[in-house]
Design an enzyme around this catalytic site. Structure first.
Site, PDB file in Angstrom:
ATOM      1  N   THR A  16       0.840  -1.189   0.000  1.00  9.11           N
ATOM      2  CA  THR A  16       0.000   0.000   0.000  1.00  9.11           C
ATOM      3  C   THR A  16       0.878   1.242   0.000  1.00  9.11           C
ATOM      4  O   THR A  16       2.107   1.142   0.048  1.00  9.11           O
ATOM      5  CB  THR A  16      -0.918   0.022   1.244  1.00  9.11           C
ATOM      6  OG1 THR A  16      -1.835   1.101   1.140  1.00  9.11           O
ATOM      7  CG2 THR A  16      -0.094   0.207   2.509  1.00  9.11           C
ATOM      8  N   THR A  17       0.248   2.398  -0.047  1.00 10.66           N
ATOM      9  CA  THR A  17       0.954   3.662   0.152  1.00 10.66           C
ATOM     10  C   THR A  17       0.093   4.583   0.994  1.00 10.66           C
ATOM     11  O   THR A  17      -1.058   4.864   0.630  1.00 10.66           O
ATOM     12  CB  THR A  17       1.266   4.369  -1.187  1.00 10.66           C
ATOM     13  OG1 THR A  17       2.043   3.497  -2.016  1.00 10.66           O
ATOM     14  CG2 THR A  17       2.057   5.658  -0.946  1.00 10.66           C
TER      15      THR A  17
END
Length: 207
Positions: A16-17
């Site tokens: 994810t970010t």
């Protein structure tokens, strides 16, 4: 102790970010919307930013079930403490609360495979804290986590400045997540942004 497999799983789950930026007017959080199961996209509409109240929010990287459990317990404990003492917890106290829960899991050989950005405002200003599975906390002007973080940091390092506003931070956060989405297979499917302005905290204190 936590073995190598546990740490490998921890990093594997951070597909994810998430971004957190402290500003002169409050804090800004941003994230992508993709939930990955290895190289399979499990969902394209995941909410990775949880708003606890008008002054605090938490962005999630890692095992979703672990993160949701930590956030639910923290929110309940935070509310209970506020009711008992008659005034709200600071962002630092809230961060320490969630970090203590993570540390307890690690010491009991049941670690929470998460890294969280705890961001909010209180009477002392704006704060972005990073809490991980070990229970450690660091306070940052800006932070990124997840598999897309190395790419996102390139954008943050080049565009962040000390007197940044909420509107400027929103655009920088969007650019950072978008850059990560271009190169990181664990990030994608849109961008969520949450802004918590200082004024909200001031109004809450008056009430």
């Amino acid at each position: 102790m936590v073995n190598k497999f546990d740490y490998a799983l921890y990093y594997y789950n951070k597909m994810t970010t998430i971004i957190g930026i402290k500003t002169t007017e409050g804090v800004v959080l941003a994230s992508d919307k993709r939930a990955s199961k290895g190289f399979f996209i499990g969902s394209k509409i995941v909410q990775k930013i949880s708003k606890i109240d008008d002054t605090l929010a938490i962005a999630i990287a890692g095992q979703l079930s672990d993160a949701e459990h930590l956030i639910k317990v923290t929110a309940a404990e935070r509310k209970l403490i506020e009711l008992r003492r008659g005034f709200p917890l600071s962002v630092k106290e809230s961060s320490r609360l969630i970090a203590n829960l993570a540390y307890s899991g690690l010491k009991n050989y049941q670690p929470y495979y998460v890294e969280l950005l705890v961001a909010g405002v209180d009477t002392s200003g704006s704060h972005v804290n990073v809490a991980d599975m070990s229970g450690a906390i660091t306070n940052e002007d800006y932070a990124a986590s997840g598999s897309g973080a190395p790419i996102a940091y390139g954008v943050l390092e080049s565009l962040y400045h000390f007197d940044i506003t909420n509107d400027e931070a929103k655009e920088i956060a969007k650019k950072a997540v978008a850059a990560a989405m271009e190169r990181d297979p664990g990030s994608g499917n849109g961008i969520d942004v949450l802004v918590i302005p200082k004024l909200v905290a001031a109004e809450r204190v008056v009430l």
